[in-house]
Motif scaffolding. Sequence first.
Motif, short mmCIF file in Angstrom:
data_model
loop_
_atom_site.label_atom_id
_atom_site.label_comp_id
_atom_site.label_asym_id
_atom_site.label_seq_id
_atom_site.Cartn_x
_atom_site.Cartn_y
_atom_site.Cartn_z
N GLU A 189 -44.25 -34.82 4.82
CA GLU A 189 -45.19 -33.72 4.77
C GLU A 189 -44.93 -32.71 5.89
O GLU A 189 -45.16 -31.51 5.73
CB GLU A 189 -46.64 -34.22 4.81
CG GLU A 189 -47.10 -34.83 6.12
CD GLU A 189 -46.81 -36.32 6.22
OE1 GLU A 189 -47.47 -36.99 7.05
OE2 GLU A 189 -45.93 -36.81 5.47
N SER A 205 -44.08 -28.90 5.20
CA SER A 205 -44.91 -27.88 5.83
C SER A 205 -44.06 -26.88 6.61
O SER A 205 -44.36 -25.68 6.61
CB SER A 205 -45.92 -28.55 6.77
OG SER A 205 -46.76 -27.58 7.37
N THR A 206 -43.01 -27.37 7.24
CA THR A 206 -42.12 -26.47 7.99
C THR A 206 -41.46 -25.46 7.05
O THR A 206 -41.47 -24.25 7.31
CB THR A 206 -41.05 -27.29 8.73
OG1 THR A 206 -41.68 -28.21 9.61
CG2 THR A 206 -40.14 -26.37 9.52
N THR A 229 -44.10 -23.03 5.61
CA THR A 229 -44.52 -22.04 6.59
C THR A 229 -43.48 -20.93 6.74
O THR A 229 -43.82 -19.73 6.75
CB THR A 229 -44.77 -22.71 7.95
OG1 THR A 229 -45.78 -23.72 7.82
CG2 THR A 229 -45.22 -21.69 8.99
N LEU A 250 -44.79 -30.34 -2.39
CA LEU A 250 -45.64 -29.77 -1.36
C LEU A 250 -45.21 -28.36 -0.99
O LEU A 250 -46.05 -27.49 -0.76
CB LEU A 250 -45.64 -30.66 -0.12
CG LEU A 250 -46.32 -32.02 -0.25
CD1 LEU A 250 -46.19 -32.82 1.04
CD2 LEU A 250 -47.80 -31.86 -0.63
N PHE A 285 -51.03 -28.77 0.16
CA PHE A 285 -51.24 -27.74 1.18
C PHE A 285 -52.12 -26.64 0.58
O PHE A 285 -51.65 -25.90 -0.29
CB PHE A 285 -49.92 -27.13 1.63
CG PHE A 285 -48.96 -28.10 2.29
CD1 PHE A 285 -49.42 -29.22 2.97
CD2 PHE A 285 -47.58 -27.88 2.24
CE1 PHE A 285 -48.55 -30.11 3.58
CE2 PHE A 285 -46.70 -28.75 2.84
CZ PHE A 285 -47.18 -29.88 3.52
N VAL A 296 -50.71 -22.75 0.76
CA VAL A 296 -49.50 -22.24 0.10
C VAL A 296 -49.91 -21.30 -1.03
O VAL A 296 -50.69 -21.66 -1.91
CB VAL A 296 -48.64 -23.40 -0.45
CG1 VAL A 296 -47.48 -22.85 -1.28
CG2 VAL A 296 -48.10 -24.25 0.70
#
Length: 339
Positions: A72, A76-77, A80, A123, A138, A141
């Motif tokens: 995750e 997420s990286t 982002t 994700l 998320f 997003v």
Amino acid sequence: MDFGLVLQTDPPASRVVELMQRAERNGFGYGWTFDSAVLWQEPFVIHSQILAHTERLTVGPMVTNPGTRTWEVTASTFATLNDMFGNRTVCGIGRGDSAMRVAGRRPDTLARISEAMKVIRSLGRGEEADLGGTVVRFPWVRPGAELPVWMAAYGPKALRMTGEEADGFILQLADLYLTQYMVKAVKDAAAQAGRDPSEVTVCVAAPAYVTADDSPEALAHAREQCRWFGGMVGNHVADLVARYGEHSAAVPEELTDYVKARQGYDYAHHGRSGNPDTRFVPDEIVDRFCLIGPVEAHIEKLTALRELGVDQFAVYAMHDAREAVIDAYGQEVIPVVNS
């Protein structure tokens, strides 16, 4: 054909950013970095700077792995970065050769890579994913987010899984016979899984060294600058030999023969010209796995790779002529190959 530049994230990070900017100015569409937390600086921090200082470059690791970061966090990286810069990342993923071994752990299994790819991709797109019994998503997003996941592979099971599950295939060698063999394995697996084989992007990555001529002296210097690559590939081949045996129908002899003289490998020299652990790599392997010689030789081999179904060639530039190769490709190679 797309073109990429592959760099290690050695300090100063500003130098990596400068070379990526130079690559974009020369018509490269992708910027790749190694991902091994002990050996080099944190790539994703540097990726943010590359994206901020370029306009079109797609950026990603070649390659990350499922073991050094939780899935995750990896997703997420990427998500982002895509939210900040507009879907300009790609997740290259593999078993984690240097990243895992220098930390005292074994490379990840294919089953773990398969699970990780599904989670990271879902994700990154803003979809739900199951983290071993806990379903997460998320909420931040935005619609339209994308995160392609490209898998690095050599062995028969990995090639099959790439065709069945990955958005792209990363092959770290430019040998024409082996490229044809492995691209066919990936595409056949995709078709058998009910996928459109053309939807699996094929990226061949290898060192490229442009010489002024084809004199013995020029070629000898180029080979020494690129010989490290045969050692890096040899790590993966050694794993295949240990699994399938020295003579196996599952792995081509052309891939396994040269590692017989391999005696050890110190990751302190990983991916660097002058690596003392790669003396066992013969000139023939350097010539087959890499692109060396005058501009015309590069154009000829790249054209042959494209005919084998290669969509991108990514230049490993760990040698003493990084700027010169980037410029030569931008001025003399890319325009001709894509004319």
